[in-house]
Design a protein around this motif. Structure first.
Motif, short mmCIF file in Angstrom:
data_model
loop_
_atom_site.label_atom_id
_atom_site.label_comp_id
_atom_site.label_asym_id
_atom_site.label_seq_id
_atom_site.Cartn_x
_atom_site.Cartn_y
_atom_site.Cartn_z
N UNK A 162 0.85 -1.19 0.00
CA UNK A 162 0.00 0.00 0.00
C UNK A 162 0.89 1.24 0.00
N UNK A 163 0.78 2.03 -1.05
CA UNK A 163 1.63 3.21 -1.17
C UNK A 163 0.78 4.46 -1.40
N UNK A 164 1.38 5.61 -1.15
CA UNK A 164 0.70 6.88 -1.33
C UNK A 164 1.53 7.76 -2.26
N UNK A 165 1.47 7.49 -3.56
CA UNK A 165 2.29 8.23 -4.53
C UNK A 165 2.02 9.73 -4.52
N UNK A 166 0.83 10.14 -4.12
CA UNK A 166 0.52 11.56 -4.13
C UNK A 166 1.35 12.34 -3.12
N UNK A 167 2.00 11.62 -2.18
CA UNK A 167 2.85 12.29 -1.19
C UNK A 167 4.26 12.53 -1.71
N UNK A 168 4.58 11.95 -2.88
CA UNK A 168 5.94 12.06 -3.39
C UNK A 168 6.01 12.39 -4.88
N UNK A 169 4.86 12.55 -5.52
CA UNK A 169 4.87 12.71 -6.98
C UNK A 169 5.12 14.14 -7.44
N UNK A 170 5.30 15.06 -6.50
CA UNK A 170 5.57 16.44 -6.89
C UNK A 170 4.33 17.25 -7.19
N UNK A 171 3.18 16.68 -6.89
CA UNK A 171 1.93 17.41 -7.10
C UNK A 171 1.68 18.43 -5.99
N UNK A 172 0.57 19.12 -6.09
CA UNK A 172 0.23 20.15 -5.10
C UNK A 172 0.14 19.58 -3.69
N UNK A 173 -0.47 18.39 -3.55
CA UNK A 173 -0.61 17.77 -2.23
C UNK A 173 0.76 17.45 -1.64
N UNK A 174 1.63 16.86 -2.46
CA UNK A 174 2.97 16.48 -2.00
C UNK A 174 3.77 17.70 -1.57
N UNK A 175 3.69 18.75 -2.35
CA UNK A 175 4.42 19.98 -2.03
C UNK A 175 3.89 20.60 -0.75
N UNK A 176 2.57 20.60 -0.59
CA UNK A 176 1.96 21.17 0.61
C UNK A 176 2.37 20.39 1.86
N UNK A 227 14.10 19.56 2.67
CA UNK A 227 14.29 20.63 1.70
C UNK A 227 14.77 20.06 0.37
N UNK A 228 15.67 19.09 0.44
CA UNK A 228 16.16 18.43 -0.78
C UNK A 228 15.00 17.79 -1.53
N UNK A 229 14.12 17.14 -0.80
CA UNK A 229 12.96 16.49 -1.43
C UNK A 229 12.01 17.52 -2.04
N UNK A 230 11.83 18.64 -1.34
CA UNK A 230 10.97 19.69 -1.86
C UNK A 230 11.53 20.28 -3.15
N UNK A 231 12.82 20.54 -3.16
CA UNK A 231 13.46 21.09 -4.36
C UNK A 231 13.39 20.09 -5.52
N UNK A 232 13.49 18.81 -5.18
CA UNK A 232 13.36 17.77 -6.22
C UNK A 232 11.98 17.83 -6.86
N UNK A 233 10.97 17.96 -6.02
CA UNK A 233 9.60 18.06 -6.53
C UNK A 233 9.42 19.28 -7.42
N UNK A 234 9.92 20.42 -6.94
CA UNK A 234 9.77 21.66 -7.70
C UNK A 234 10.55 21.61 -9.01
N UNK A 235 11.73 20.98 -8.98
CA UNK A 235 12.53 20.86 -10.20
C UNK A 235 11.86 19.95 -11.22
N UNK A 236 11.17 18.95 -10.72
CA UNK A 236 10.49 18.00 -11.60
C UNK A 236 9.28 18.59 -12.27
N UNK A 237 8.82 19.73 -11.76
CA UNK A 237 7.63 20.38 -12.35
C UNK A 237 8.00 21.35 -13.46
#
Length: 238
Positions: A162-176, A227-237
């Motif tokens: 059971x996984x929650x991709x929306x927490x790591x996919x770089x979407x609005x929810x993950x970033x929030x 912060x590294x994970x957040x920047x990864x998400x933003x860079x991926x967008x």
């Protein structure tokens, strides 16, 4: 709810000791030394080819055990803090460089933002703009508990597929969610500064400087990873 780190100050201050007392300069020197050990460990791990997912997993578990031991036995901080720094450096080597390869420039930005937030929080605390009282600590510990439960639940459920991709996919929810976690980590920085301030004010033994530096390093590493994970998400967008 009492902050377990600050509780150590109260319990330790009840004992009689001789010798030098903890100082801000001593804590600062030890904190800088631990950060340098983390950096050196990460560089050496990468250069020697040991920056692998296996190394990351093993050292992360060992680092967690180290944290648990020190939390129950603060007197061991002087011995285990450098070991923790080495383990975390090894753990972060694979994560940091892999992300840097995918998104050039992200590593230095994450480091700068981490220390930028830490310095800003330190200035705000030193000027008395934030009061770390019982209410502040209670709310921070509640938020921190929520974050820990989320981490644990995600790991446990992962074993059952059971996984929650929306927490790591770089979407609005993950970033929030990531911004909230970074906010909680920043609140923990204020509690670290209160631990340091109280230790000096109450004349804690000089050896307690290691415990203060150790506590601060834990928060800094956590903040850096988020912060590294957040920047990864933003860079991926982009």
């Amino acid at each position: 709810m009492k902050n377990p780190m600050l509780a150590k100050v109260g319990s330790a201050s009840e004992s009689v000791f001789s010798g030098e007392a903890a100082t801000y300069s001593g804590i600062a020197a030890k904190s800088i030394g631990l950060v340098l050990i983390v950096a050196a460990s990460a560089v050496i791990t990468w250069m020697t080819g040991y920056a692998t997912p296996t190394t990351t997993t093993v050292t992360a578990v060992m680092a967690l055990v180290t944290v648990l031991v020190v939390s129950f036995k603060p007197s061991l901080a002087g011995l285990l803090a450098p070991l923790y720094a080495i383990l975390e450096g090894m753990c972060l080597a694979c994560i940091s460089v892999t992300v840097e390869i995918l998104y050039p420039g992200i590593l230095i930005n994450a480091v700068m933002l981490t220390f930028g937030i830490a310095i800003a929080a330190g200035i705000i605390y030193s000027r008395g703009l934030v009061t770390v009282d019982a209410k502040f600590m209670r709310l921070t510990m509640i938020a921190l508990t929520g974050v820990v439960i989320t981490y644990v639940a995600e790991i446990v459920l992962g074993f059952f597929g059971i996984h929650f991709p929306m927490l790591h996919d770089g979407g609005i929810v993950a970033i929030a969610v990531e911004l909230v976690i970074i906010g909680v980590a920043t609140l923990c920085l204020f509690m670290d500064y209160e631990l340091i301030s109280r230790s000096v004010r109450e004349g804690m033994p000089k050896d307690f400087e290691w415990y203060c530096a150790f506590s601060l390093l834990i928060t800094l590493i956590w903040l850096y990873v988020e912060i590294l994970d957040l920047l990864r998400m933003l860079s991926g967008r982009d």
